[in-house]
Design a protein around this motif. Structure first.
Motif, PDB file in Angstrom:
ATOM      1  N   SER A  97      -7.797  -0.068  -1.057  1.00 35.81           N
ATOM      2  CA  SER A  97      -7.305  -1.441  -1.033  1.00 35.81           C
ATOM      3  C   SER A  97      -6.370  -1.649  -2.219  1.00 35.81           C
ATOM      4  CB  SER A  97      -8.479  -2.430  -1.102  1.00 35.81           C
ATOM      5  OG  SER A  97      -8.010  -3.758  -1.140  1.00 35.81           O
ATOM      6  N   LEU A  98      -5.067  -1.649  -1.942  1.00 37.42           N
ATOM      7  CA  LEU A  98      -4.077  -1.821  -3.006  1.00 37.42           C
ATOM      8  C   LEU A  98      -3.997  -3.294  -3.381  1.00 37.42           C
ATOM      9  CD1 LEU A  98      -1.856  -0.660  -4.816  1.00 37.42           C
ATOM     10  CD2 LEU A  98      -0.238  -1.015  -2.927  1.00 37.42           C
ATOM     11  N   THR A 101      -1.166   0.972   2.375  1.00 37.09           N
ATOM     12  CA  THR A 101      -1.075  -0.195   3.259  1.00 37.09           C
ATOM     13  C   THR A 101      -1.200   0.175   4.732  1.00 37.09           C
ATOM     14  OG1 THR A 101       0.400  -1.237   1.641  1.00 37.09           O
ATOM     15  CG2 THR A 101       0.334  -2.207   3.835  1.00 37.09           C
ATOM     16  N   LYS A 102      -0.565   1.279   5.122  1.00 40.49           N
ATOM     17  CA  LYS A 102      -0.527   1.649   6.539  1.00 40.49           C
ATOM     18  C   LYS A 102      -1.705   2.503   6.993  1.00 40.49           C
ATOM     19  CE  LYS A 102       4.453   1.288   7.334  1.00 40.49           C
ATOM     20  NZ  LYS A 102       5.656   1.993   7.848  1.00 40.49           N
ATOM     21  N   SER A 148       2.322   3.317  -2.072  1.00 39.01           N
ATOM     22  CA  SER A 148       2.004   1.950  -1.664  1.00 39.01           C
ATOM     23  C   SER A 148       2.008   1.830  -0.139  1.00 39.01           C
ATOM     24  CB  SER A 148       3.012   0.975  -2.272  1.00 39.01           C
ATOM     25  OG  SER A 148       2.777  -0.338  -1.818  1.00 39.01           O
ATOM     26  N   THR A 149       3.004   2.432   0.491  1.00 40.43           N
ATOM     27  CA  THR A 149       3.091   2.422   1.957  1.00 40.43           C
ATOM     28  C   THR A 149       1.912   3.176   2.575  1.00 40.43           C
ATOM     29  OG1 THR A 149       5.512   2.356   1.841  1.00 40.43           O
ATOM     30  CG2 THR A 149       4.537   3.055   3.925  1.00 40.43           C
ATOM     31  N   PRO A 190      -5.419   2.020   6.450  1.00 38.31           N
ATOM     32  CA  PRO A 190      -6.668   1.391   5.992  1.00 38.31           C
ATOM     33  C   PRO A 190      -7.891   2.260   6.231  1.00 38.31           C
ATOM     34  CG  PRO A 190      -5.901   0.372   8.045  1.00 38.31           C
ATOM     35  CD  PRO A 190      -4.802   1.266   7.570  1.00 38.31           C
TER      36      PRO A 190
END
Length: 452
Positions: A164-165, A156-157, A152-153, A159
């Motif tokens: 796209s979570l 998110t970190k 997940s990190t 892009p």
């Protein structure tokens, strides 16, 4: 490649990369070697060898999660192979007296420009994803654990990787309702890829997620841990340093296999079109027209690769009727003409589909495409039916030569057809294709009970 899975890897970027690299190789050859070297001979030979080397070295296997060090490794390996090929070429043609220093300057210039081009495309794509939100894959994560938190990190970190979570689902209580809500979210939000923590799901839930992904054409990947998952051909990939398992490794998603299958399809379809259809079509056209009014060819919408609809062609074997797109032919079907009985029994009615093969909608061998109305029906009723659409449909297939062709009389017929189709998809090879083609020809000569 003619068709491609949207977002899985770009259908345009790879051909563009080939075009850029070949332009560099041949453009610099003009500067360094010509007019001493015959341009047509060099360009045709070296370009062909470059493509073959690239396929076997996976030179163009660069994905959104590929690291720069991996790209450099691919470049180094390709540079060594290409240098050997160029020296071998001028070794065989030693009478040209091309100096070693010129060859080394040529190879160095080629790989300097190719390296520049490759990293330019790589970073431009990252910039495009990060700044403009393009080329994005929508993802969800099922299960909360240390591994899913790290993934997940990562999403998110970073892009620039184009993920796209949309949501992380927790199923700690093993709640069936929660899993159904997850499936609903995936459908409504057009999720492309599902990432699962194996430890956070029960065995039954894993099976449900697998079934859901197969039946809805979603890419499913697992985050490995200490819990076993009983499946075959799992494939490792790394997102940064996070190991990811892909559930189904499909050989025809590999460029080298796709290239050779497409090459085989084009060669085989051209032979049939030139040496059989060129003279058979006018003869059959006269016979079909004499027996009944209507067109010579029958076309029907069917679902192909990635569920995309296309027009499938056949020689018309029935009198024109409004039910042709809804109902399969049955034994003793009054709609079938006299000539239709013969061409259906011998599978001659299927020959126009070689035009579909030539234009890229179909393959010579693959899962048989169904009419659209039947596809919708079976997709709802038959588990894993949608897996068949991960590859191009075929004129013939493993299921057809194994006794499951023609009319679907019971669910058992279509269930067995799907089993054979999935086996073919997971175990494809050129030799298997050739075996199926020979078996199809033998069956056509003998005549088949269900060919009516």
């Amino acid at each position: 490649m003619g068709t491609f899975k949207q977002g899985r890897y770009s259908g345009y970027l790879r051909p563009i990369s080939y075009a850029i690299d070949l332009s560099i190789i041949n453009g610099l050859a003009l500067m360094f070697f010509f007019p001493i070297v015959h341009p047509l001979l060099y360009i045709s030979l070296v370009s062909s060898i470059w493509i073959i080397l690239s396929l076997y070295s996976n030179f163009y296997e660069v994905y959104r999660f590929t690291r720069e060090v991996t790209i450099m490794s691919l470049l180094l390996k390709q540079a060594v192979l290409f240098t050997l090929i160029v020296f071998a070429y001028f070794g065989f043609r030693h009478h040209l007296n091309i100096k070693t220093s010129i060859v080394l300057s040529y190879v160095g210039s080629v790989f300097g420009l190719i390296t520049l081009a490759k990293f330019t495309i790589f970073y431009l794509l990252q910039k495009y994803r990060a700044s403009f939100g393009g080329n994005v894959r929508n993802t969800v994560i099922i299960g909360r654990s240390r591994q899913t938190s790290a993934l997940s990190t990562f999403f998110t970190k970073n892009p620039e990787y184009g993920y796209s979570l949309k949501k992380v689902f927790s199923l700690k209580d093993k709640n069936q309702v929660a899993l159904e809500a997850c499936f609903h979210f995936i459908k409504v939000n057009k999720i492309d890829e599902i990432y699962c923590s194996i430890a956070e799901l029960s065995n039954n839930q894993i099976l449900q997620v697998v079934s859901f992904a197969d039946n809805n054409l979603k890419i499913l990947k697992f985050l490995p841990d200490n819990k076993e998952i009983y499946t075959k051909k799992l494939k490792y990939e790394y997102y940064d340093f996070i190991p990811i398992l892909s559930l189904r490794n499909i050989p025809l998603q590999e460029d080298v296999n796709l290239f050779f299958k497409r090459l085989f399809d084009i060669a085989f379809s051209v032979l049939i079109i030139v040496f059989i259809l060129s003279w058979l079509t006018p003869i059959l056209a006269i016979i079909i027209k004499l027996e009944s009014k209507g067109p010579v060819f029958f076309k029907q919408s069917r679902n192909g690769f990635n569920y995309k609809e296309f027009q499938c062609y056949k020689f018309r074997s029935m009198t024109p009727n409004t039910k042709a797109n809804m109902y399969q032919a049955t034994k003793g079907d009054l709609r079938v003409t006299k000539v239709g009985k013969f061409i259906r029994k011998t599978s001659i009615d299927e020959l126009p589909q070689f035009y579909n093969v030539f234009f890229g909608d179909m393959s010579v061998v693959g899962p048989r495409p169904h009419m659209v109305s039947h596809t919708h029906m079976y997709a709802k009723r038959i588990d894993k039916f949608m897996v068949r659409h991960f590859v191009k449909p075929g004129i013939t297939g493993l299921a057809q030569v194994s006794g499951f062709r023609g009319e679907v009389e019971t669910d058992k017929d279509i269930i067995n057809r799907v089993k054979y189709d999935i086996f073919y998809i997971e175990n494809w090879s050129i030799l298997l294709d050739i075996k199926i083609i020979f078996q199809t020809m033998l069956n056509a000569l003998k005549g088949e009970d269900k060919a009516y």
